[in-house]
Design a protein around this motif. Structure first.
Motif, PDB file in Angstrom:
ATOM      1  N   PHE A   1      -8.612  -1.460   2.802  1.00 33.80           N
ATOM      2  CA  PHE A   1      -9.785  -1.426   3.692  1.00 33.80           C
ATOM      3  C   PHE A   1      -9.354  -1.509   5.153  1.00 33.80           C
ATOM      4  O   PHE A   1      -9.875  -0.802   6.013  1.00 33.80           O
ATOM      5  N   THR A   2      -8.367  -2.378   5.418  1.00 32.37           N
ATOM      6  CA  THR A   2      -7.901  -2.550   6.804  1.00 32.37           C
ATOM      7  C   THR A   2      -7.227  -1.279   7.319  1.00 32.37           C
ATOM      8  O   THR A   2      -7.521  -0.813   8.429  1.00 32.37           O
ATOM      9  N   ALA A   3      -6.329  -0.702   6.521  1.00 35.55           N
ATOM     10  CA  ALA A   3      -5.569   0.482   6.983  1.00 35.55           C
ATOM     11  C   ALA A   3      -6.504   1.649   7.297  1.00 35.55           C
ATOM     12  O   ALA A   3      -6.281   2.397   8.245  1.00 35.55           O
ATOM     13  N   LYS A   4      -7.564   1.814   6.499  1.00 38.45           N
ATOM     14  CA  LYS A   4      -8.481   2.939   6.688  1.00 38.45           C
ATOM     15  C   LYS A   4      -9.583   2.654   7.705  1.00 38.45           C
ATOM     16  O   LYS A   4     -10.245   3.563   8.180  1.00 38.45           O
ATOM     17  N   GLY A   5      -9.837   1.340   7.947  1.00 39.25           N
ATOM     18  CA  GLY A   5     -11.024   0.966   8.710  1.00 39.25           C
ATOM     19  C   GLY A   5     -12.263   1.279   7.877  1.00 39.25           C
ATOM     20  O   GLY A   5     -13.276   1.743   8.373  1.00 39.25           O
TER      21      GLY A   5
ATOM     22  N   GLN B   1     -16.640  -2.547   4.256  1.00 38.64           N
ATOM     23  CA  GLN B   1     -16.414  -3.417   3.085  1.00 38.64           C
ATOM     24  C   GLN B   1     -17.362  -3.115   1.928  1.00 38.64           C
ATOM     25  O   GLN B   1     -17.124  -3.527   0.804  1.00 38.64           O
TER      26      GLN B   1
ATOM     27  N   LYS C   1       0.697   2.208   9.360  1.00 38.33           N
ATOM     28  CA  LYS C   1      -0.388   1.331   8.883  1.00 38.33           C
ATOM     29  C   LYS C   1      -0.226   0.922   7.424  1.00 38.33           C
ATOM     30  O   LYS C   1      -0.930   0.041   6.943  1.00 38.33           O
TER      31      LYS C   1
ATOM     32  N   LYS D   1      -7.591  -5.521  -0.056  1.00 41.62           N
ATOM     33  CA  LYS D   1      -8.050  -5.730   1.340  1.00 41.62           C
ATOM     34  C   LYS D   1      -7.204  -4.932   2.327  1.00 41.62           C
ATOM     35  O   LYS D   1      -7.693  -4.466   3.356  1.00 41.62           O
ATOM     36  N   ARG D   2      -5.900  -4.779   2.008  1.00 40.84           N
ATOM     37  CA  ARG D   2      -5.015  -4.004   2.899  1.00 40.84           C
ATOM     38  C   ARG D   2      -5.451  -2.541   2.970  1.00 40.84           C
ATOM     39  O   ARG D   2      -5.273  -1.885   3.992  1.00 40.84           O
TER      40      ARG D   2
ATOM     41  N   THR E   1       0.838  -1.206   0.000  1.00 45.11           N
ATOM     42  CA  THR E   1       0.000   0.000   0.000  1.00 45.11           C
ATOM     43  C   THR E   1       0.876   1.260   0.000  1.00 45.11           C
ATOM     44  O   THR E   1       1.814   1.364   0.791  1.00 45.11           O
TER      45      THR E   1
ATOM     46  N   GLN F   1      -5.809  -9.311  -2.402  1.00 47.48           N
ATOM     47  CA  GLN F   1      -5.162  -9.171  -1.084  1.00 47.48           C
ATOM     48  C   GLN F   1      -4.688  -7.743  -0.861  1.00 47.48           C
ATOM     49  O   GLN F   1      -4.822  -7.183   0.231  1.00 47.48           O
TER      50      GLN F   1
END
Ligand code: AMP
Ligand code: MG
Length: 347
Positions: free
Chosen positions: A55-59, A62, A167, A52-53, A30, A49
């Motif tokens: 989405f995870t970093a930003k919170g 989905q 992050k 998805k990283r 990212t 994949q």
């Protein structure tokens, strides 16, 4: 993780940094990228994949799809099908630039990128560093704004560092964003085409190129529970500082007077430059003269963010009318306020 910082002030001297950043993208990492609108949080949009990283970093929820950033209009057919003529009419006028077009996606674009939608948002940013990065990576870069979900978008390297340090794999420092608001989104899979989000390209400019454009309801009001907006992102509270914002619309003089009657020690005020004298300096932020929409767009998110460094418990904000860039500025302010609006009128 340690976030690598690339400082690229000049494209001609930044070739090594850009190729390192492109390697990170190709490996599935990212990278926060500068664009003319706001900073983006980028990853290979074809790699599940990697996406998805983001989405995870930003919170990020989905169900909120990402926009694919491409090098030029010739990339559209790689990722989209049944592309109507209007698409190329728009790209000829506004690309590279702050316009995202929604088209039918090809199956090569993973469903996680588009949050399960059969469509995909396409944009060609106007920033030499990011344009060079996309070409070097040779993949479309999926990128939402590089902020923690819900917070104001990031328009400077310092904002990105605040929200994303530790992050993500890397940040490219490309200076401040010149537009300051996200791209305009228009859905071309609908007839007539539908404006889903106002932004850097104005509705008036679009109407000079396309005969008929519908304006999506979600853009003008709060979505009732259970209703599904066409741009999923429109349903979330967004762009919001911690303190509750109230937007005061109408003649600037009237709005300033209204706010003045309500301020206390813990009230933040966001006002046009020429009204600052009416308020106590400490908790007041300005974002350009009432007639200077370009300055307001550029400075809005920085001003909203800066209230989080103060101890204000409520914020009153002046708001421009819906003409030109004003439509996008007013939309971001109203969303920051969760549609808490006082309208004092303009007649
Ligand atoms: P951001 O990148 O943070 O500006 O968020 C992207 C915005 O584009 C969100 O409001 C999304 O809901 C919207 N968006 C992205 N892809 C699509 C799509 N295929 N259809 C409708 N809206 C989209
Ligand atoms: Mg965003």
């Amino acid at each position: 993780m340690t976030t690598k910082i690339f400082r690229v002030s000049d494209i001609s001297e930044g070739a090594a940094e850009i190729s390192q950043a492109a390697e990170i993208i190709k490996r599935g990492g990212t990278v926060a990228i500068p664009t003319e609108t706001v900073y983006g949080l980028g990853a290979n949009g074809l790699d599940e994949q990697a996406v998805k990283r983001i989405f995870t970093a930003k919170g990020r929820p989905q169900d909120n799809p990402l926009i694919l950033h491409v090098a030029d209009e010739s990339w559209i057919k790689r990722y989209c099908e049944d592309v109507p003529q209007e698409a190329y009419l728009l790209t000829r006028h506004f690309w590279p630039g702050p316009l995202t077009i929604i088209l039918k996606r090809r199956s090569i674009v993973p469903s996680v990128t588009t949050a399960g939608l059969p469509t995909v948002g396409m944009r060609c940013p106007k920033h030499p560093i990011t344009n060079a990065l996309i070409k070097a990576a040779d993949v479309p870069i999926a990128a939402p704004s590089a902020n923690i979900s819900g917070r104001p978008s990031t328009t400077s390297f310092a904002h990105v560092l605040q929200d994303m340090d530790g992050k993500i794999d890397a940040i490219i420092d490309g200076g401040d964003c010149v537009v300051g608001l996200e791209s305009t989104i228009i859905d071309l899979t609908e007839k007539p085409p539908r404006l889903l989000r106002p932004g850097g390209v104005t509705l008036e400019e679009l109407r000079r190129v396309l005969d008929e454009i519908e304006v999506d309801e979600a853009l003008l009001r709060s979505m009732p529970d259970g209703e599904k907006p066409k741009a999923p992102g429109m349903k979330y509270r967004h762009y919001a500082p911690r303190a509750q914002v109230t937007v005061v619309c109408g003649y600037p003089e009237r709005a300033a007077q209204y706010i003045r009657e309500r301020v206390s020690d813990r009230t933040g005020v966001l006002c046009f430059d020429e009204y600052a004298f009416m308020f106590d300096k400490g908790n007041t932020r300005t974002f350009g003269r009432s007639t200077d929409l370009k300055a307001q767009a550029e400075r809005l998110f920085d001003a909203l963010r800066s209230f989080d460094d103060s101890d204000v418990t409520e914020i009153y904000a002046q708001c421009p009318s819906d003409e030109g860039l004003g439509l996008a500025i007013a939309n971001r302010l109203k969303k920051a306020a969760g549609f808490r609006i006082v309208d004092l009128g303009r007649d």
